[in-house]
Design an enzyme around this catalytic site. Structure first.
Site, PDB file in Angstrom:
ATOM      1  N   GLY A 152     -23.504   0.167 -28.960  1.00  0.00           N
ATOM      2  CA  GLY A 152     -24.252   1.077 -29.817  1.00  0.00           C
ATOM      3  C   GLY A 152     -25.499   1.602 -29.149  1.00  0.00           C
ATOM      4  O   GLY A 152     -25.668   1.517 -27.918  1.00  0.00           O
TER       5      GLY A 152
ATOM      6  N   ASN B  36     -26.789   0.936 -25.197  1.00  0.00           N
ATOM      7  CA  ASN B  36     -26.774   2.139 -24.369  1.00  0.00           C
ATOM      8  C   ASN B  36     -28.130   2.356 -23.713  1.00  0.00           C
ATOM      9  O   ASN B  36     -28.229   2.654 -22.520  1.00  0.00           O
ATOM     10  CB  ASN B  36     -26.410   3.359 -25.216  1.00  0.00           C
ATOM     11  CG  ASN B  36     -24.950   3.377 -25.626  1.00  0.00           C
ATOM     12  OD1 ASN B  36     -24.143   2.599 -25.129  1.00  0.00           O
ATOM     13  ND2 ASN B  36     -24.604   4.257 -26.555  1.00  0.00           N
TER      14      ASN B  36
ATOM     15  N   HIS C  31       0.839  -1.191   0.000  1.00  0.00           N
ATOM     16  CA  HIS C  31       0.000   0.000   0.000  1.00  0.00           C
ATOM     17  C   HIS C  31       0.880   1.248   0.000  1.00  0.00           C
ATOM     18  O   HIS C  31       2.098   1.184   0.202  1.00  0.00           O
ATOM     19  CB  HIS C  31      -0.920  -0.016   1.212  1.00  0.00           C
ATOM     20  CG  HIS C  31      -2.010  -1.038   1.105  1.00  0.00           C
ATOM     21  ND1 HIS C  31      -3.034  -1.139   2.018  1.00  0.00           N
ATOM     22  CD2 HIS C  31      -2.249  -2.014   0.180  1.00  0.00           C
ATOM     23  CE1 HIS C  31      -3.848  -2.126   1.664  1.00  0.00           C
ATOM     24  NE2 HIS C  31      -3.385  -2.669   0.554  1.00  0.00           N
TER      25      HIS C  31
ATOM     26  N   SER D 140     -30.434   0.080 -23.157  1.00  0.00           N
ATOM     27  CA  SER D 140     -30.697  -1.000 -22.198  1.00  0.00           C
ATOM     28  C   SER D 140     -30.000  -0.754 -20.872  1.00  0.00           C
ATOM     29  O   SER D 140     -30.567  -0.982 -19.800  1.00  0.00           O
ATOM     30  CB  SER D 140     -30.243  -2.342 -22.788  1.00  0.00           C
ATOM     31  OG  SER D 140     -30.994  -2.673 -23.931  1.00  0.00           O
TER      32      SER D 140
ATOM     33  N   SER E 160     -27.189 -12.969 -26.034  1.00  0.00           N
ATOM     34  CA  SER E 160     -28.190 -13.860 -25.446  1.00  0.00           C
ATOM     35  C   SER E 160     -28.308 -15.204 -26.161  1.00  0.00           C
ATOM     36  O   SER E 160     -28.599 -16.222 -25.537  1.00  0.00           O
ATOM     37  CB  SER E 160     -29.555 -13.166 -25.400  1.00  0.00           C
ATOM     38  OG  SER E 160     -29.963 -12.782 -26.698  1.00  0.00           O
TER      39      SER E 160
ATOM     40  N   LEU F  84     -11.328  -4.502 -28.575  1.00  0.00           N
ATOM     41  CA  LEU F  84     -11.724  -3.977 -27.268  1.00  0.00           C
ATOM     42  C   LEU F  84     -10.610  -4.112 -26.233  1.00  0.00           C
ATOM     43  O   LEU F  84     -10.849  -4.416 -25.066  1.00  0.00           O
ATOM     44  CB  LEU F  84     -13.003  -4.675 -26.767  1.00  0.00           C
ATOM     45  CG  LEU F  84     -14.233  -4.562 -27.679  1.00  0.00           C
ATOM     46  CD1 LEU F  84     -15.407  -5.329 -27.077  1.00  0.00           C
ATOM     47  CD2 LEU F  84     -14.615  -3.103 -27.908  1.00  0.00           C
TER      48      LEU F  84
ATOM     49  N   GLU G 157     -19.324   0.499 -24.195  1.00  0.00           N
ATOM     50  CA  GLU G 157     -18.914   1.043 -25.494  1.00  0.00           C
ATOM     51  C   GLU G 157     -19.780   0.513 -26.623  1.00  0.00           C
ATOM     52  O   GLU G 157     -19.331   0.405 -27.755  1.00  0.00           O
ATOM     53  CB  GLU G 157     -17.446   0.700 -25.771  1.00  0.00           C
ATOM     54  CG  GLU G 157     -16.461   1.704 -25.233  1.00  0.00           C
ATOM     55  CD  GLU G 157     -15.113   1.633 -25.955  1.00  0.00           C
ATOM     56  OE1 GLU G 157     -15.090   1.625 -27.193  1.00  0.00           O
ATOM     57  OE2 GLU G 157     -14.094   1.582 -25.249  1.00  0.00           O
TER      58      GLU G 157
ATOM     59  N   CYS H  93      -1.520  -1.270   7.418  1.00  0.00           N
ATOM     60  CA  CYS H  93      -0.608  -0.130   7.300  1.00  0.00           C
ATOM     61  C   CYS H  93      -0.448   0.591   8.634  1.00  0.00           C
ATOM     62  O   CYS H  93       0.577   1.237   8.868  1.00  0.00           O
ATOM     63  CB  CYS H  93      -1.115   0.833   6.233  1.00  0.00           C
ATOM     64  SG  CYS H  93      -0.920   0.184   4.550  1.00  0.00           S
TER      65      CYS H  93
ATOM     66  N   GLU I  31       1.316   3.774   2.023  1.00  0.00           N
ATOM     67  CA  GLU I  31       2.074   4.127   3.229  1.00  0.00           C
ATOM     68  C   GLU I  31       3.355   3.307   3.342  1.00  0.00           C
ATOM     69  O   GLU I  31       4.428   3.832   3.670  1.00  0.00           O
ATOM     70  CB  GLU I  31       1.213   3.898   4.483  1.00  0.00           C
ATOM     71  CG  GLU I  31      -0.072   4.713   4.499  1.00  0.00           C
ATOM     72  CD  GLU I  31      -1.260   3.971   3.906  1.00  0.00           C
ATOM     73  OE1 GLU I  31      -2.382   4.171   4.403  1.00  0.00           O
ATOM     74  OE2 GLU I  31      -1.072   3.187   2.938  1.00  0.00           O
TER      75      GLU I  31
END
Length: 359
Positions: A292, A296, A49, A298, A220, A203, A290, A83, A51
């Site tokens: 279409g 988007n 981490h 849905s 689906s 992608l 990303e 930490c 610290e």
């Protein structure tokens, strides 16, 4: 000076972007006699981490020094020891904290432990700015779905393609390069099967040293071609196919490296809200959508969108048949519109990036 050192800690925290998910971004600065003697940040999931990295990098004994850290020091055993133990052992006399850790395993307990051991602790230093860099983490801890961001590129007249369906390229090089950083930042990228069938995308995050997001394809009926770039690279880049039924093709996809995830069906499609909940259970803290116009819409219908990245190009396409970023059934009244707050505006070459947050 407190804000100066905390801003440096915030800057350091940002260096971990894309490498720590689902852990938070954390930066730490150690100051002694008005001089920075150690710096560190959380570099990778499972690694030291911030610290502990700052203490490891100290150029002199930190005893009597001050620690500036963007998030409350942890006090539980996870991938690494607490930490708080390292801070106490180091002899640091005071700790300045940006945010209290929202994780119930910590959430103020780390501060209490430090104070019990005689270490002064001050919280809320640049609280809003520290929280901003960890918007994904704060959402992830508090909700049963990942942090979801919608990304699309459109023309000035709101088109994502011409009437024939051609969409490469709407934006310029600078905007497309920024998209690669977003892919690196988010833990997963989600698209619908229509995007894969029309574009055959990879992608992936095409930046040096970048992390590729887990690819999630909503398919689906398992129409994904075995010859697609996504399937052919599935043994290298984690790939999840969210389907509503399992057939003989599922085994062939799995043999090529894909994971077929069977999800409930809703209105003839993958139930996106249940898919998001499943991904959250699997420690996917953030998703960049990303797809279409249909995917988007849905995702918006799940009421799970936290941010919108709208890339706007100085072009005009026109055409009733040219698609827009969000389609579906739409709304009947302006009063039913989904409201966003913002924007934060960034110029990328000739294009603009508009960032909005959900209200």
């Amino acid at each position: 000076m407190q804000e100066l050192y905390m801003r440096r800690a915030i800057e350091l925290a940002g260096k971990g972007t894309g490498y720590t998910n689902p852990n938070p971004l954390v930066g730490a600065v150690i100051v002694k006699d008005g001089r920075i003697i150690g710096e560190g940040f959380h570099e990778t999931y499972g690694g030291l981490h911030a610290e502990r990295n700052a203490l490891k990098n100290c150029t002199e004994d930190p005893k009597g020094a001050e620690l500036y850290v963007t998030l409350e020091p942890c006090c539980h055993f996870g991938k690494t020891p607490p930490c708080t133990e390292a801070v106490i052992k180091s002899g640091i006399r005071k700790v300045y904290v940006g945010n209290i850790d929202p994780n119930p395993k910590v959430s103020g307990k780390g501060i209490d432990i430090l104070r019990e051991h005689g270490i002064e602790a001050e919280t809320g230093v640049l609280d809003a700015e520290c929280r901003e860099i960890n918007e994904i983490f704060f959402h992830y801890i508090a909700h049963d779905t990942p942090y979801v961001a919608l990304k699309y590129a459109m023309t000035l007249d709101g088109k994502i393609a011409v009437k024939t369906g051609e969409s490469k390229w709407i934006t310029g090089r600078e905007a497309r390069e920024h998209v690669q950083f977003l892919r690196h930042r988010y833990a997963a990228i989600l698209v619908g099967i229509d995007t894969v069938l029309s574009d055959d995308p990879m992608l992936n995050a095409r930046i040096i040293g970048g992390n590729n997001p887990t690819r999630v394809i909503c398919d689906s009926r398992l129409r994904l071609p075995l010859s697609s770039k996504i399937v052919q690279s599935a043994k290298v880049i984690p790939t999840i196919i969210a389907a509503c039924e399992r057939n003989e093709k599922a085994q062939r996809l799995e043999a090529l490296g894909c994971r077929v995830l069977i999800c409930p069906e809703k209105d003839g499609k993958t139930d996106l809200l249940e898919l998001l909940r499943t991904l959250r259970k699997e420690k996917i803290d953030s998703i960049l959508v990303e797809g279409g116009a249909d995917i988007n819409d849905s995702v918006i219908q799940t009421k799970s969108v936290n941010k919108v990245y709208a890339f706007v190009a100085p072009k005009l396409f026109g055409g009733r048949q040219a698609r827009s970023p969000v389609e579906g059934k739409g709304i009947d009244k302006i009063s039913d519109a989904i409201l966003l707050k913002g924007p934060e505006i960034t110029r990328l070459g000739e294009d603009l990036l508009l960032e909005y947050e959900a209200r």
